[in-house]
Design an enzyme around this catalytic site. Structure first.
Site, PDB file in Angstrom:
ATOM      1  N   ASP A   1       7.113  13.024  14.795  1.00 15.01           N
ATOM      2  CA  ASP A   1       6.930  13.222  13.367  1.00 15.01           C
ATOM      3  C   ASP A   1       5.449  13.327  12.984  1.00 15.01           C
ATOM      4  OD1 ASP A   1       7.750  13.419  10.772  1.00 15.01           O
ATOM      5  OD2 ASP A   1       8.029  11.287  10.443  1.00 15.01           O
TER       6      ASP A   1
ATOM      7  N   GLN B   1       8.348  -1.132   3.591  1.00 18.34           N
ATOM      8  CA  GLN B   1       7.087  -0.968   2.860  1.00 18.34           C
ATOM      9  C   GLN B   1       5.942  -1.595   3.632  1.00 18.34           C
ATOM     10  OE1 GLN B   1       8.219  -2.585  -0.947  1.00 18.34           O
ATOM     11  NE2 GLN B   1       7.213  -4.547  -0.560  1.00 18.34           N
TER      12      GLN B   1
ATOM     13  N   MET C   1       0.839  -1.205   0.000  1.00 19.04           N
ATOM     14  CA  MET C   1       0.000   0.000   0.000  1.00 19.04           C
ATOM     15  C   MET C   1       0.871   1.252   0.000  1.00 19.04           C
ATOM     16  SD  MET C   1      -1.315  -0.160   3.962  1.00 19.04           S
ATOM     17  CE  MET C   1      -2.316   1.297   3.988  1.00 19.04           C
ATOM     18  N   ALA C   2       2.106   1.137   0.506  1.00 18.47           N
ATOM     19  CA  ALA C   2       3.048   2.273   0.507  1.00 18.47           C
ATOM     20  C   ALA C   2       4.462   1.716   0.561  1.00 18.47           C
ATOM     21  CB  ALA C   2       2.794   3.155   1.723  1.00 18.47           C
TER      22      ALA C   2
ATOM     23  N   LYS D   1       4.292  -3.832   8.173  1.00 22.71           N
ATOM     24  CA  LYS D   1       5.448  -3.093   7.643  1.00 22.71           C
ATOM     25  C   LYS D   1       6.645  -4.032   7.627  1.00 22.71           C
ATOM     26  CE  LYS D   1       6.242   0.949   9.675  1.00 22.71           C
ATOM     27  NZ  LYS D   1       6.355   2.408   9.952  1.00 22.71           N
TER      28      LYS D   1
ATOM     29  N   ALA E   1       8.196   3.099   1.460  1.00 19.00           N
ATOM     30  CA  ALA E   1       9.012   4.218   1.926  1.00 19.00           C
ATOM     31  C   ALA E   1      10.482   3.819   1.867  1.00 19.00           C
ATOM     32  CB  ALA E   1       8.589   4.597   3.337  1.00 19.00           C
ATOM     33  N   SER E   2      11.348   4.718   2.289  1.00 19.92           N
ATOM     34  CA  SER E   2      12.777   4.456   2.132  1.00 19.92           C
ATOM     35  C   SER E   2      13.283   3.340   3.031  1.00 19.92           C
ATOM     36  CB  SER E   2      13.557   5.726   2.415  1.00 19.92           C
ATOM     37  OG  SER E   2      12.999   6.370   3.515  1.00 19.92           O
TER      38      SER E   2
END
Ligand SMILES: Nc1ncnc2c1ncn2[C@@H]1O[C@H](COP(=O)(O)OP(=O)(O)OP(=O)(O)O)[C@@H](O)[C@H]1O
Length: 558
Positions: free
Chosen positions: A284, A134, A127-128, A149, A130-131
């Site tokens: 964050d 995922q 679904m996403a 994740k 990232a660095s």
């Protein structure tokens, strides 16, 4: 040059990193290294924006470590102008996803089974991405929807190598430039290493989710996804799926279904509690990490980066926020100096002047424009510019509050963070008092500071003038020992006489019921004599007390 000290295979990478740092690090560094005039002092706003975007692009090209580094830099209001902070905050880490085969391999290594064996359903398409990792959608055997994740393969080794390079470069800059001495680059990199290494361990993120969820359980409009313990490891994090949209993506129609003012007020309160009471906060909270759920609650996700504050920093910060929000620039400057660390070049006069300017600028803003985070970031900027190093948690908080300001604008444009800050701070102070966290000092500070400080500058001014004129005198009232002892003796005599008189009265009262032939006015004679004795003694004692004390008062006045 330090490049000659490195292994040949590392040189290319070091050069790329060094070039980006020097290209954007200002003329001083560029000159020092002989790269020529890379940055021009006479930037227009447009130039600055373009350069900021270019820095974000360059960091993105350098890969995951530098995307994260850019995100950390985006909280360094003491180091970079606002245009840069904004460009870096937008730094996207939507990168190429890695293959599902890798996901399967990691799952087998971590849990000894494939995703299809561990979950009822597992979405092969992320679904996403990232660095660092995922995220995949999945469901558990009981039907619960979860997000999984998975850490990017080989990412730890890559990040370690980059951090080593950054470490070497930062040390060189600190040793060889004024810029480095002022900003302590190496300290920043050390701290960055610690926080990034923590982000690369998902068991820590699971712990953070549990802690935050526990700390915010009294906030009914806020929800934090719970980790699924048996499906968590250092490379895999399985947690409750939060069904909602990112705050940034909500439509005006969705907004009409929720009480935006109550939501943002509760979120703001929750943040102040995290920072000022728990000393543990989500570092964050960019609007992409805050979701609006279908039930109209706010979900906080991505607890990879958290900030910690110890009790004394919490207390100073609380006072600092109050001083800032009330526009008391001199108090705010004193508090900032007490939490900050002065570099060799620190200029307190310029810092105070800068604080006065920043706070008066913000005082002129209308309610809708008030931005606590922006204000705190500006305070950090003035500190950095005059050589005062502000502790990292305060810099992080500035950014967190700025993100909240932005969320506030989306949810309820009329929200006044300054008013909310003052209101919630009172309840936070009360809770701190009940928990026994240095209650007296803190409470007194807050409640009395306003009145006390109103007159303080005048008093201090007068004192300093007197000192400067060499005209400061002390009046000391010494005690005369003999007189003191005589006084104490007199008190003791009076107390004794009083006790004897009291005994006579009590004795007389008791004798009233005794039958006797010796009577006076029909009452037992002895009792009446005792009463008379007590009355005469009482009058004498009273005259003595009144006479002596009035006389002493008169002498004292003279
Ligand atoms: N519990 C959740 N419920 C719903 N969606 C989630 C959840 N956790 C993560 N996501 C989605 O996955 C995306 C990536 O997750 P997250 O931000 O935690 O990853 P990350 O790798 O730590 O990202 P970043 O590098 O930006 O910190 C989020 O933007 C969000 O869209």
């Amino acid at each position: 040059m330090f490049l000659s000290l490195l292994k040949s295979e590392q040189v290319g990478r070091y050069k790329d990193i060094a070039w980006v740092l020097f290209k954007h690090g200002g003329r001083e560094l560029a000159d020092r290294f002989g790269f020529g005039e890379v940055v021009d002092d006479e930037w227009t706003d447009g130039d600055q924006k373009a350069n900021a975007e270019e820095l974000a692009d360059d960091l993105e090209k350098l890969g995951p470590t530098f995307v994260k580094f850019g995100q950390v830099l985006s909280s360094r209001a003491d180091l970079l102008p606002m245009t840069y902070l904004k460009a870096l905050s937008r730094l996207q880490d939507e990168v190429e996803p890695f293959a599902y085969d890798e996901v399967e391999r990691i799952m087998v290594e971590e849990f000894g089974a494939t995703p299809s064996e561990l979950y009822a359903t597992f979405d092969v398409k992320p679904m996403a991405a990232a660095s660092l990792g995922q995220a995949h959608r999945a469901t558990l055997a009981d039907g619960q929807r979860v997000v999984v994740k998975v850490l990017r393969p080989g990412i730890r080794e890559r990040v370690q190598a980059d951090l080593d390079a950054l470490h070497q470069i930062a040390r060189w800059i600190d040793e060889h430039s004024e810029f480095g001495r002022r900003y302590h680059f190496l300290a920043t990199i050390r701290q960055f290493r610690r926080s990034l290494m923590r982000e690369l361990d998902y068991t820590r993120e699971a712990d953070n989710l549990r802690t935050l969820s526990r700390n915010l359980e009294s906030f009914e409009r806020i929800v934090v996804p719970a980790p699924i313990d048996e499906l968590c490891s250092d490379r895999v994090l399985t947690m409750q799926h939060m069904d909602g949209s990112k705050i940034t993506d909500i439509t005006p129609e969705q907004r009409t279904h929720v009480d935006g003012m109550k939501l943002i007020d509760e979120l703001f309160h929750a943040y102040l509690k995290q920072v000022l009471l728990d000393g543990f906060f989500h570092a964050d909270p960019h609007p992409g990490n805050v979701l609006l759920t279908r039930e109209g609650r706010v979900a906080i996700i991505d607890l990879g980066m958290v900030g910690h504050l110890d009790e004394s920093l919490q207390e100073n910060l609380l006072n600092l926020l109050m001083a800032i929000s009330e526009g008391r620039s001199d108090d705010a400057a004193d508090l900032a100096m007490s939490v900050g660390d002065s570099s060799e070049v620190f200029d307190p006069k310029a810092f105070r002047a800068g604080m006065r300017e920043v706070l008066s600028e913000h005082r002129e803003q209308s309610v809708g424009e008030m931005e606590t985070g922006h204000l705190l970031m500006d305070v950090c900027r003035v500190a950095g510019g005059t050589g005062l190093r502000i502790p990292a948690p305060i810099l992080l908080l500035g950014k967190a509050l700025m993100n909240l300001d932005q969320i506030g604008r989306t949810l309820a444009p009329d929200f006044d963070p300054n008013e909310a800050l003052r209101r919630h701070t009172v309840s936070i102070v009360r809770t701190r008092t009940m928990r026994g966290l240095r209650p007296g000092q803190l409470f007194t500070n807050l409640m009395e500071m306003k009145h006390f400080t109103a007159g303080l500058p005048r008093r201090v001014d007068r004192l300093l003038d007197t000192l400067a004129d060499n005209d400061l005198r002390f009046k000391i009232d010494a005690i005369d020992e003999d007189q003191l002892i005589a006084g104490i003796q007199k008190i003791a005599n009076r107390v004794t006489a009083g006790l004897v008189l009291a005994a006579l009265i009590v004795g007389a009262a008791m004798m009233m019921s005794v039958e006797t032939d010796f009577t006076i006015f029909g009452y037992p004679g002895l009792a009446v004599l005792c009463f008379f004795g007590a009355a005469i003694g009482g009058v004498i004692l009273l005259i003595d007390v009144l006479w002596m004390d009035t006389g002493r008062n008169k002498r004292g006045r003279r």
